[in-house]
Design a protein around this motif. Structure first.
Motif, PDB file in Angstrom:
ATOM      1  N   LEU A   4       0.754  -1.016   0.223  1.00 35.04           N
ATOM      2  CA  LEU A   4       0.041   0.105  -0.033  1.00 35.04           C
ATOM      3  C   LEU A   4       0.840   1.249   0.005  1.00 35.04           C
ATOM      4  O   LEU A   4       1.809   1.240   0.976  1.00 35.04           O
ATOM      5  CB  LEU A   4      -0.869  -0.056   1.248  1.00 35.04           C
ATOM      6  N   LEU A  29      -1.380  -1.332  -4.265  1.00 35.03           N
ATOM      7  CA  LEU A  29      -2.770  -0.764  -4.283  1.00 35.03           C
ATOM      8  C   LEU A  29      -2.289   1.063  -3.925  1.00 35.03           C
ATOM      9  O   LEU A  29      -1.505   1.150  -2.986  1.00 35.03           O
ATOM     10  CB  LEU A  29      -3.653  -1.250  -3.360  1.00 35.03           C
ATOM     11  N   ASP A  76     -11.334   5.495  -0.829  1.00 37.89           N
ATOM     12  CA  ASP A  76     -10.541   4.596  -0.225  1.00 37.89           C
ATOM     13  C   ASP A  76     -10.983   3.896   0.651  1.00 37.89           C
ATOM     14  O   ASP A  76     -10.402   2.756   1.173  1.00 37.89           O
ATOM     15  CB  ASP A  76      -9.722   5.694   0.525  1.00 37.89           C
ATOM     16  N   ILE A  83      -9.929  -4.767   1.362  1.00 42.33           N
ATOM     17  CA  ILE A  83      -8.360  -5.502   2.012  1.00 42.33           C
ATOM     18  C   ILE A  83      -8.887  -6.153   3.067  1.00 42.33           C
ATOM     19  O   ILE A  83      -8.200  -7.178   3.434  1.00 42.33           O
ATOM     20  CB  ILE A  83      -7.673  -4.312   2.403  1.00 42.33           C
ATOM     21  N   ILE A  95      -0.029  -7.336   4.867  1.00 44.42           N
ATOM     22  CA  ILE A  95      -0.107  -6.184   4.182  1.00 44.42           C
ATOM     23  C   ILE A  95       1.061  -5.124   4.498  1.00 44.42           C
ATOM     24  O   ILE A  95       1.455  -5.119   5.715  1.00 44.42           O
ATOM     25  CB  ILE A  95      -1.486  -5.217   4.251  1.00 44.42           C
ATOM     26  N   ILE A  97       2.798  -1.420   4.515  1.00 49.77           N
ATOM     27  CA  ILE A  97       2.432  -0.050   4.073  1.00 49.77           C
ATOM     28  C   ILE A  97       3.723   0.576   4.028  1.00 49.77           C
ATOM     29  O   ILE A  97       4.693   0.479   4.792  1.00 49.77           O
ATOM     30  CB  ILE A  97       1.889   0.402   5.658  1.00 49.77           C
TER      31      ILE A  97
END
Length: 269
Positions: A4, A29, A76, A83, A95, A97
């Motif tokens: 992300l 993403l 978003d 997600i 995930i 970030i």
């Protein structure tokens, strides 16, 4: 693996890094909204999302950046909800970030935390805070945006991935809740992950410094600000602030005010 990021320009070098290192491969993403500006009160409710959408509409409608009207917080919210579903359905999914040391990325990080709280141990942060990298010419530099980092350097950066700790989920979520309740218009990075807030007119006094007694394109004024100001902001936001000051009859203006390259501005005669 889900990756992300918070800026569209960050996707290209990270995608290139994935091609160089298969251990990085996953779905990349994008969080589209800029949570460093605009209303954030009740942002996880329909009312808050609508208020933010209305604000962006007032900022972007009828100008250079009207095409960004569809990149709102509700999209978003849909992305993060999807997600969540993926993480619930696949307990092996993780995930990552990616964030650099700037108010845009850090504000986005704070915004997504409540969506990930139930997935502690599977949510990782790569916060490139005060870390040296090597640029294309072989020199050491300290990036403030991920897009500044060459693809091969991302491969080294992956070693910095760490779990978001339970303490961070508690403290950072509480801190963001306080900022949301305060609901000012501008968020600024004070250091590390520390955000402070200011009013919507925070950039006005600095922006006015680049307006002279001579006619110049509004686009040139914005360019000077973005290249020289210590506290830069997004061009759509700055153009909105410039038009706001024009509406207050603070400057002389001529031309089509819808496009920054089509109207000129100067100090009052």
């Amino acid at each position: 693996m889900i990756h992300l990021v918070f800026n569209e320009a960050d996707m290209k070098p990270l995608a290139a890094a994935m091609e160089l290192d298969e251990s990085l491969q996953g779905e990349l993403l994008l969080i589209q909204d800029d949570y460093a500006v605009g209303p954030v009160e009740n942002i996880y409710t329909g009312t808050g999302l609508q208020e933010r959408a209305n604000w962006w509409a007032s900022v972007l409608t009828g100008g250079d950046f009207e095409n960004k009207l569809n990149t709102q917080a509700d999209q978003d919210d849909t992305l993060m909800t999807n997600i969540q579903h993926r993480l619930r359905e696949n307990e092996e999914e993780k995930i990552w970030i990616w964030a650099a040391q700037n108010k845009h990325d850090v504000s986005g990080y704070y915004w997504i935390l409540p969506y990930l709280k139930e997935f502690q141990g599977r949510a990782f942060i790569l916060y490139l805070h005060n870390l040296p990298f090597i640029n294309e010419t072989g020199n050491i530099f300290y990036p403030t945006w991920l897009q500044q980092i060459p693809a091969k350097e991302f491969i080294k950066a992956k070693k910095l991935a760490r779990e978001i700790t339970p303490g961070e989920f508690e403290v950072d979520t509480d801190e963001w809740a306080k900022l949301c309740a305060e609901n000012k218009g501008v968020r600024l990075l004070e250091g590390a992950k520390k955000l402070v807030q200011a009013d919507y007119d925070f950039y006005d006094s600095e922006l006015k410094k680049y307006i002279t007694t001579d006619w110049q394109k509004a686009s040139k004024v914005l360019s000077h600000f973005l290249n020289k100001a210590k506290e830069p902001a997004s061009e759509p936001y700055l153009l909105w602030r410039l038009k706001t000051m024009i509406a207050m009859d603070m400057f002389d203006v001529q031309g089509n005010q819808k496009k920054a390259k089509e109207f000129e501005i100067k100090l009052k005669s």
